[in-house]
Design an enzyme around this catalytic site. Structure first.
Site, mmCIF file in Angstrom:
data_model
loop_
_atom_site.group_PDB
_atom_site.id
_atom_site.type_symbol
_atom_site.label_atom_id
_atom_site.label_comp_id
_atom_site.label_asym_id
_atom_site.label_seq_id
_atom_site.Cartn_x
_atom_site.Cartn_y
_atom_site.Cartn_z
ATOM 1 N N CYS A 118 41.725 -28.166 -27.580
ATOM 2 C CA CYS A 118 42.632 -28.465 -26.468
ATOM 3 C C CYS A 118 41.856 -29.082 -25.300
ATOM 4 C CB CYS A 118 43.356 -27.187 -26.030
ATOM 5 S SG CYS A 118 44.598 -27.469 -24.751
ATOM 6 N N CYS A 119 40.687 -28.492 -24.954
ATOM 7 C CA CYS A 119 39.874 -29.054 -23.859
ATOM 8 C C CYS A 119 39.399 -30.468 -24.199
ATOM 9 C CB CYS A 119 38.673 -28.157 -23.560
ATOM 10 S SG CYS A 119 39.044 -26.652 -22.640
ATOM 11 N N CYS A 202 43.000 -24.907 -15.657
ATOM 12 C CA CYS A 202 44.390 -25.001 -16.110
ATOM 13 C C CYS A 202 45.096 -23.657 -15.913
ATOM 14 C CB CYS A 202 44.425 -25.385 -17.582
ATOM 15 S SG CYS A 202 43.899 -27.074 -17.919
ATOM 16 N N CYS A 205 44.877 -20.829 -18.579
ATOM 17 C CA CYS A 205 43.512 -20.405 -18.915
ATOM 18 C C CYS A 205 42.768 -19.852 -17.704
ATOM 19 C CB CYS A 205 42.736 -21.567 -19.526
ATOM 20 S SG CYS A 205 43.426 -22.146 -21.084
ATOM 21 N N CYS A 230 34.100 -26.166 -20.660
ATOM 22 C CA CYS A 230 35.185 -26.883 -21.323
ATOM 23 C C CYS A 230 34.713 -28.169 -21.983
ATOM 24 C CB CYS A 230 36.289 -27.208 -20.322
ATOM 25 S SG CYS A 230 35.703 -28.119 -18.903
HETATM 26 FE FE1 SF4 Z 1 43.670 -26.583 -22.737
HETATM 27 FE FE2 SF4 Z 1 43.077 -24.353 -21.391
HETATM 28 FE FE3 SF4 Z 1 41.211 -26.272 -21.799
HETATM 29 FE FE4 SF4 Z 1 43.264 -26.645 -20.097
HETATM 30 S S1 SF4 Z 1 41.560 -25.151 -19.892
HETATM 31 S S2 SF4 Z 1 42.478 -28.100 -21.554
HETATM 32 S S3 SF4 Z 1 44.943 -25.598 -21.205
HETATM 33 S S4 SF4 Z 1 42.203 -24.975 -23.348
#
Ligand code: SF4
Length: 241
Positions: A118-119, A202, A205, A230
């Site tokens: 996701c990151c 985010c 998170c 991240c």
């Molecule tokens: Fe995805 Fe969480 Fe990374 Fe944001 S912080 S990009 S929602 S995993």
């Protein structure tokens, strides 16, 4: 820049006040230098300093699509206060659509690999586009933020992004110095900081932390401290001293 001028730049920056580092960098790199901002406390301090260092500051932000309302609010207040155009980068629409269709809306809670996926889609890929064409970027990294950041130096070569320069003018600052600057110069800041969020990413998170907890304990709180990055700041940058 040549290696020689890089050495001169490093000599003029290491151990110098943050504003001096930014003045040196803006003179050296011009519009091929930009500040990466997530609008946390360190970043708003840097915007305040960068607008003193140059009349044409470049500031970019990555809008992951999962940010807090309070983050958009401070971005707007910063725009109004300093008159800076924030260069916003979004993730690739198709990649986000595919991720959410196939894995749902909270895949990052499933495993470290899924969180990194996701990151990668929402942060790392847009960062790569933001850095294209730059000779140097500025970050708000500080050594005391986390175990993963203890080796941060004011000037580094960012080997993960083609060897461009990465400037961390607040590397040696304490949290108290950051907040003293914000209060002294009435710098707009994210209101979540008043609600127990020392570090803000985010929305799904990030959680508030107790006073006794580490400031980054609320980022990906289900993971261990050495995993709390991240992918934007990859360890292994070459430092100049
Ligand atoms: Fe995805 Fe969480 Fe990374 Fe944001 S912080 S990009 S929602 S995993």
């Amino acid at each position: 820049m040549t290696e020689l001028s890089w050495d001169a730049l490093a000599a003029q920056s290491n151990g110098r006040p943050a504003l001096e580092v930014l003045r040196t960098a803006t003179a050296a790199f011009g519009d091929r230098l930009a500040l990466a901002s997530s609008f946390g406390a360190e970043d708003v301090v840097l915007i305040d300093l960068l607008t003193q260092a140059t009349p044409a500051p470049r500031v970019f932000a990555i809008d992951t699509g999962r940010l807090h309302e309070e983050t958009y609010d401070v971005m707007e207040r910063i725009r109004a206060r300093y008159g800076v155009d924030i260069e916003v980068y979004y993730p690739q629409r198709r990649a986000v659509e595919q991720l959410e269709r196939s894995q749902g809306f909270y895949s990052f809670r499933g495993s470290l690999e899924e969180r990194h996926q996701c990151c990668e889609i929402r942060k790392v890929e847009p960062l790569g586009r933001a850095l294209k064409g730059l000779q140097a970027w500025i970050t708000g990294l500080r050594r005391e933020q986390n175990v993963t950041r203890g080796g941060v130096e004011v000037i580094e070569r960012d080997v993960a992004h083609g060897g461009i320069f990465k400037l961390n003018p607040l590397a040696g600052w304490t949290s108290e110095q950051v907040w003293d600057h914000i209060r002294e110069y009435d710098v707009p800041y994210n209101r979540l900081h008043d609600q127990g969020f020392p570090s803000i990413g985010c929305e799904p998170c990030t959680r508030a932390v107790a006073r006794i907890e580490h400031p980054r304990a609320g980022r990906w709180w289900w993971e261990s401290p050495e995993q709390k990055e991240c992918g934007l700041h990859v360890a292994g940058a070459i430092q100049t001293r």
